[in-house]
Scaffold this active site. Sequence first.
Site, PDB file in Angstrom:
ATOM      1  CE1 TYR A  70     -10.775   0.820   6.237  1.00 31.54           C
ATOM      2  CE2 TYR A  70     -11.510   1.786   8.313  1.00 31.54           C
ATOM      3  CZ  TYR A  70     -10.500   1.503   7.407  1.00 31.54           C
ATOM      4  OH  TYR A  70      -9.207   1.904   7.689  1.00 31.54           O
TER       5      TYR A  70
ATOM      6  CB  SER B  86      -8.976   1.355  11.465  1.00 34.96           C
ATOM      7  OG  SER B  86      -9.800   2.474  11.702  1.00 34.96           O
TER       8      SER B  86
ATOM      9  N   GLY C 133       0.280   8.632   0.968  1.00 32.26           N
ATOM     10  CA  GLY C 133      -0.186   7.757   2.024  1.00 32.26           C
ATOM     11  C   GLY C 133       0.874   7.494   3.072  1.00 32.26           C
ATOM     12  CB  ILE C 134       0.754   6.242   6.586  1.00 33.83           C
ATOM     13  CG1 ILE C 134      -0.198   5.055   6.475  1.00 33.83           C
ATOM     14  CG2 ILE C 134       0.040   7.461   7.127  1.00 33.83           C
ATOM     15  CD1 ILE C 134      -0.764   4.633   7.824  1.00 33.83           C
ATOM     16  N   GLY C 135       2.025   4.717   3.744  1.00 35.76           N
ATOM     17  CA  GLY C 135       2.968   3.719   3.230  1.00 35.76           C
ATOM     18  C   GLY C 135       4.265   4.351   2.773  1.00 35.76           C
TER      19      GLY C 135
ATOM     20  N   GLY D 212       0.807  -1.222   0.000  1.00 36.17           N
ATOM     21  CA  GLY D 212       0.000   0.000   0.000  1.00 36.17           C
ATOM     22  C   GLY D 212       0.833   1.261   0.000  1.00 36.17           C
TER      23      GLY D 212
END
Length: 338
Positions: free
Chosen positions: A218, A170, A38-40, A33
Amino acid sequence: MISHPEFNERTTGTEVASFFADQIRGRTILITGVSPKGIGSATALAFASQNPDLLILASRTRPKLEAVRDQISHKHPDTRVELVTLDLSSQQSIRQAVTEINHLTSKLDILINNAAVNAQTRQFTPEGLEMTFGTNHIGVFLFTNLLLPSLLTAASQSSPGATRIVTLSSAGHRLSPIRFSDYNFEGKQVPPEEDHVKPLPGSFAKCTEDGYNGMVTYGQSKTANILFTLYLQRKLAGKGVGAYTLHPGTIQTELGRDQDPSIQEQFHQMELFWKTLDQGCATTLVAALDPALNETKGLYLVDCQMSDPYHWAEDEVAAERLWKLSEKIVGEKFGLED
């Protein structure tokens, strides 16, 4: 307890990597990802700062992977970076990607399952699974299990627990348990213990005309991430592999790009502090690197510290049930029985 009780929501991944440089240097790390916004990408940059032997970046979109590789090459030119195209919604793509990874390396020290989707309309994987569950859990389940031989090889050459599987969950897991009676969200009746939180907060209750609720699906997938990690933790501890999961915090990323504006506003009402990308990857780095985790029985981290998931995400019976369901869905058993 982790090594640094002073770490908190404002700690950055770059700082964590610096503290645990010895746990990065010379190691092989795979991150899924990965994209520039993004945090990737922040996770990759943090790892790259401390001289890993090999950094493998996997994601759906090749140009985005190349953009992150270019960032790393500019800042850390001595870091070897390899790119692998991976679509976690497709079991065929997963198997192809694992074949590529196995050609790159025979051992994998750290696996970061960072990729996720948050579909807001009813969509399906090529195998006919509801997209969010099929990607966020079944895709991660298959990908991780196919990489286990490489992880176990690394574990045999390292101190116990230094080899790690980190799967991002999450706080949204609190919205829904696993809907075993209707994991594909087809509108089937489910027993109360499988139903989502009611009432859902504000705009999270919004459904499409066909009854699809992207926040519930989700939430289910994020509960699945924790139960999957719980099962791995119980089965792999004696084999030298650690497994942890986490809530990265609230961060503005492309994960929410398709969300209704009212849902975005709901997030802003619920969370006043939004992390930067570098802050958003810090808890991932702690889960992947902190040696103190080997001495704890912790499973789930928030803001760089141990925390407790919602009760339905630490149910060992549900974890085993989910594992068996997942094996059935992918048509393969992975032999982690005691």
